[in-house]
Design a protein around this motif. Structure first.
Motif, PDB file in Angstrom:
ATOM      1  N   CYS A 242       0.846  -1.186   0.000  1.00 22.66           N
ATOM      2  CA  CYS A 242       0.000   0.000   0.000  1.00 22.66           C
ATOM      3  C   CYS A 242       0.885   1.241   0.000  1.00 22.66           C
ATOM      4  O   CYS A 242       1.715   1.418   0.895  1.00 22.66           O
TER       5      CYS A 242
ATOM      6  N   HIS B  37       0.701   5.314   0.242  1.00 25.25           N
ATOM      7  CA  HIS B  37      -0.207   6.381   0.654  1.00 25.25           C
ATOM      8  C   HIS B  37       0.535   7.704   0.548  1.00 25.25           C
ATOM      9  O   HIS B  37       1.491   7.941   1.294  1.00 25.25           O
TER      10      HIS B  37
ATOM     11  N   GLN C  60      -3.852   6.923  -2.981  1.00 22.14           N
ATOM     12  CA  GLN C  60      -3.415   5.646  -2.417  1.00 22.14           C
ATOM     13  C   GLN C  60      -3.414   4.603  -3.533  1.00 22.14           C
ATOM     14  O   GLN C  60      -4.279   4.620  -4.414  1.00 22.14           O
TER      15      GLN C  60
ATOM     16  N   ARG D   4      -3.054   0.317  -3.879  1.00 20.16           N
ATOM     17  CA  ARG D   4      -2.976  -0.983  -3.223  1.00 20.16           C
ATOM     18  C   ARG D   4      -2.640  -2.039  -4.272  1.00 20.16           C
ATOM     19  O   ARG D   4      -3.225  -2.054  -5.357  1.00 20.16           O
TER      20      ARG D   4
END
Length: 216
Positions: free
Chosen positions: A97, A99, A106, A108
């Motif tokens: 992830c 961020h 973000q 993922r």
């Protein structure tokens, strides 16, 4: 909620749906390198034990590539005898992830893990500062440490061992490549009506991707 304000946002603010998720990631990563004050390549790495117990920590992305016939993926390096190294070898699947708070974005990533080649590990290891190469030998990563003096003594030991000569890559230090089967891009939006775009890898070579949008 002011639905008129939300509906009236600029079209250019929408998350673009490119054919290749790596192209979109590269665009966002370039933005992060320009905007983030420190470590835009920092990513949370989630692993799991063979019986499914999770653990997570921050590591640094060191490559976004493939080698030869290897599929493209996200590359990072570590002590193979560390907790994450052991978990990745016993359960070779992981999640990442990214961020970027300053950009309200973000990413993922999920997929299987492959070891990098010895040549690839050697090439990256040679770019590390000398102190970091010594540290790779001195640290029994994730093992109990009596006190800081013990670690300092090990650093001194390996500094004396290698002197001013070459410091080879330790046999217990290498890297992994996460080959994504799923990549989700998330962008913050007003009223928590965020944009979410997911890429799913479909079977076949070269990689083909199917996209879908998700409710926030």
């Amino acid at each position: 909620m002011d639905t008129e304000t939300f509906a009236g946002r600029k079209t250019g603010d929408d998350l673009p749906e490119l054919a290749d998720p790596f192209a979109l990631f590269s665009l966002w990563f370039d933005d992060a390198k320009a905007a983030e004050p420190a470590d835009p390549n920092a990513m949370a790495l989630a692993t799991a034990t063979p019986d499914g117990r999770p653990s997570v920590r921050i590591v640094l992305l060191k490559g976004l590539d493939g080698e030869g016939a290897e599929p493209r993926g996200f590359v990072f390096f570590t002590n193979l005898d560390s907790r994450k190294g052991g978990e990745l070898r016993s359960n070779p699947h992981a999640a990442l992830c990214f961020h970027w708070k300053s950009l309200t974005r973000q990413v993922r990533v999920e997929g299987p893990i492959l070891p990098v080649s010895p040549a690839e590990a050697d090439a990256y290891y040679a770019t590390r500062p000398r102190g970091s190469r010594i540290g790779a030998w001195a640290s029994d990563q994730s093992r109990p440490l009596a006190d800081k003096a013990e670690l300092v003594a090990r650093v001194v030991e390996y500094e004396a061992r290698f002197g001013d000569g070459d410091i080879p890559r330790p046999p217990h230090w290498s890297g992994f490549r996460l080959v994504p089967s799923r990549i989700e891009f998330w962008h913050d939006r007003p009223f928590r009506l965020h944009d979410r775009l997911v890429y799913h890898r479909e079977a076949g070579t070269p990689a083909r991707w199917r996209t879908e949008r998700l409710y926030p």
